[in-house]
Scaffold this active site. Structure first.
Site, PDB file in Angstrom:
ATOM      1  N   ALA A   1      -5.575   2.248   1.833  1.00  0.00           N
ATOM      2  CA  ALA A   1      -6.233   2.966   2.932  1.00  0.00           C
ATOM      3  C   ALA A   1      -5.552   2.589   4.240  1.00  0.00           C
ATOM      4  CB  ALA A   1      -7.710   2.585   2.964  1.00  0.00           C
ATOM      5  N   LYS A   2      -6.082   3.138   5.305  1.00  0.00           N
ATOM      6  CA  LYS A   2      -5.454   2.928   6.629  1.00  0.00           C
ATOM      7  C   LYS A   2      -5.285   1.452   6.965  1.00  0.00           C
ATOM      8  CE  LYS A   2      -5.907   7.134   9.197  1.00  0.00           C
ATOM      9  NZ  LYS A   2      -7.138   7.927   9.062  1.00  0.00           N
ATOM     10  N   ARG A   3      -6.280   0.633   6.559  1.00  0.00           N
ATOM     11  CA  ARG A   3      -6.200  -0.786   6.946  1.00  0.00           C
ATOM     12  C   ARG A   3      -4.970  -1.480   6.356  1.00  0.00           C
ATOM     13  NH1 ARG A   3     -10.506  -0.377   3.673  1.00  0.00           N
ATOM     14  NH2 ARG A   3     -10.143  -1.024   1.524  1.00  0.00           N
ATOM     15  N   HIS A   4      -4.358  -0.855   5.360  1.00  0.00           N
ATOM     16  CA  HIS A   4      -3.165  -1.455   4.757  1.00  0.00           C
ATOM     17  C   HIS A   4      -1.880  -1.047   5.467  1.00  0.00           C
ATOM     18  CE1 HIS A   4      -6.051  -1.511   1.243  1.00  0.00           C
ATOM     19  NE2 HIS A   4      -5.804  -2.775   1.499  1.00  0.00           N
ATOM     20  N   GLY A   5      -2.033  -0.416   6.624  1.00  0.00           N
ATOM     21  CA  GLY A   5      -0.851   0.011   7.361  1.00  0.00           C
ATOM     22  C   GLY A   5      -0.548   1.465   7.046  1.00  0.00           C
TER      23      GLY A   5
END
Ligand code: GLU
Ligand code: ZN
Length: 328
Positions: free
Chosen positions: A261-265
């Site tokens: 997801a977004k939190r993984h870059g």
């Protein structure tokens, strides 16, 4: 008789689909699933249909469908029918197929297979007690199941959704990747929403109508949708249609083991492309992660066709870290 046996022995050409939702950009996780869906069908000489699943209108992003098509092409995947090239089973964009879904929903109403449910999300959360499958939300407790379809007319301006009256039988199917799956749909998944009050479809209904109408024989997608296979099999049965075979593949996760997801870059394909990562470098990594190649050396999608089998697939989720794609 002879003619019959000839007919029944005729091998059917596998038909698969790539079904992006244009609700955001396609990322590394989507690419891995599309690659496998494509390889599974193309390695057996089958046909691929590209279908844009855009009925979830509040989440649809302008330009995302075109971007998904570009991303798939960049990956070197191709298809025989789709919104860009047409074909005999069009249209290939779900918002252009609403009439089909409307007719199907009307049929469910006439057959008393659906009822109008006026529960809000919090009603369901507070009434549901049974444990439910992870990521699936609470099981619908059947609060409105006593209503008939025709009761919708007496609800005035109360908002409702159409829920399918599910069956209380243990079901089993063999997933080509995840193996034998068993669920009692009523008890473990509950009656589920198939349409909105305005007659527009929910995902489950649209997907089943399309997979049937387009002659899809194999659905390969991420294993987050595994419980939906039972809902869809239930719908296929209600309509008297033959379900496709299902293959649910492990997802790509981040270093924290949670779904990418977004939190993984930024793992969007468009971004990787801009950064100069080649499609073949990404495919090499993905093929290696699937257990199809001993190293992550660059490879094209076509080069992976020879000898491909779903049986080779590494059953664990792939832990993606963007450093895996950095130039050495
Ligand atoms: N459109 C869905 C997605 O992009 C896939 C649905 C399906 O394969 O049934 O997640
Ligand atoms: Zn209800």
């Amino acid at each position: 008789m002879a003619e019959n046996s000839l007919l029944s022995s005729k091998p059917t050409t596998p038909v698969g689909r790539l079904a992006p939702s244009p609700t955001g950009a396609q990322h590394v996780g989507n690419a891995r699933t599309y690659l496998l869906a494509w390889l599974s069908i193309r390695s057996r000489g089958g046909r691929i249909i590209l279908r844009i699943e855009d009925i979830d209108s509040p989440r649809v992003r302008v330009g995302a469908a075109e971007q998904a098509v570009d991303d798939l092409r960049w990956l070197g995947l191709d298809w025989d029918e789709g919104p860009d090239i047409g074909g005999p089973n069009g249209p290939y964009v779900q918002t252009e197929r609403v009439e089909l879904y409307r007719v199907a929903l009307a049929r469910l109403r006439c057959d008393e297979r659906v009822y109008p449910c006026t529960c809000t999300r919090s009603d369901i959360e507070s009434a549901a007690s049974a444990p439910h499958i992870e990521h699936e939300g609470p099981i619908y407790p059947g609060t409105c199941a006593g209503r008939a379809a025709a009761d919708a007319a007496s609800l005035g301006d109360r908002a409702f959704a159409w829920r399918l009256r599910t069956t209380e039988v243990p079901r089993e199917y063999t997933d080509l990747v995840a193996g034998t799956q068993r669920v009692n749909v009523k008890q473990q998944l509950g009656d589920f929403v198939v349409g909105k009050m305005d007659g527009s479809p929910a995902y489950q209904l649209a997907v089943v109508c399309d997979d049937h109408a387009m002659g899809i024989t194999e659905v390969l997608r991420g294993d987050d949708l595994l419980p939906s296979a039972f809902r869809q099999i239930e719908l296929f049965e209600v309509f008297g249609w033959i379900p496709p075979t299902f293959a649910h593949v492990p997802l790509v996760v981040g270093p924290d083991c949670r779904r990418l997801a977004k939190r993984h870059g930024d793992t969007r394909l468009a971004t990787l492309r801009k950064e100069g990562v080649s499609a073949d470098a990404l495919l090499g990594l993905l093929a290696h992660s699937c257990g199809l190649r001993p190293t992550q050396a660059a490879v094209s999608a076509k080069d992976l066709l020879t000898g491909f089998s779903l049986g080779q697939l590494n059953p664990s989720p792939f832990v993606f870290d963007s450093r895996l794609l950095s130039p050495k």
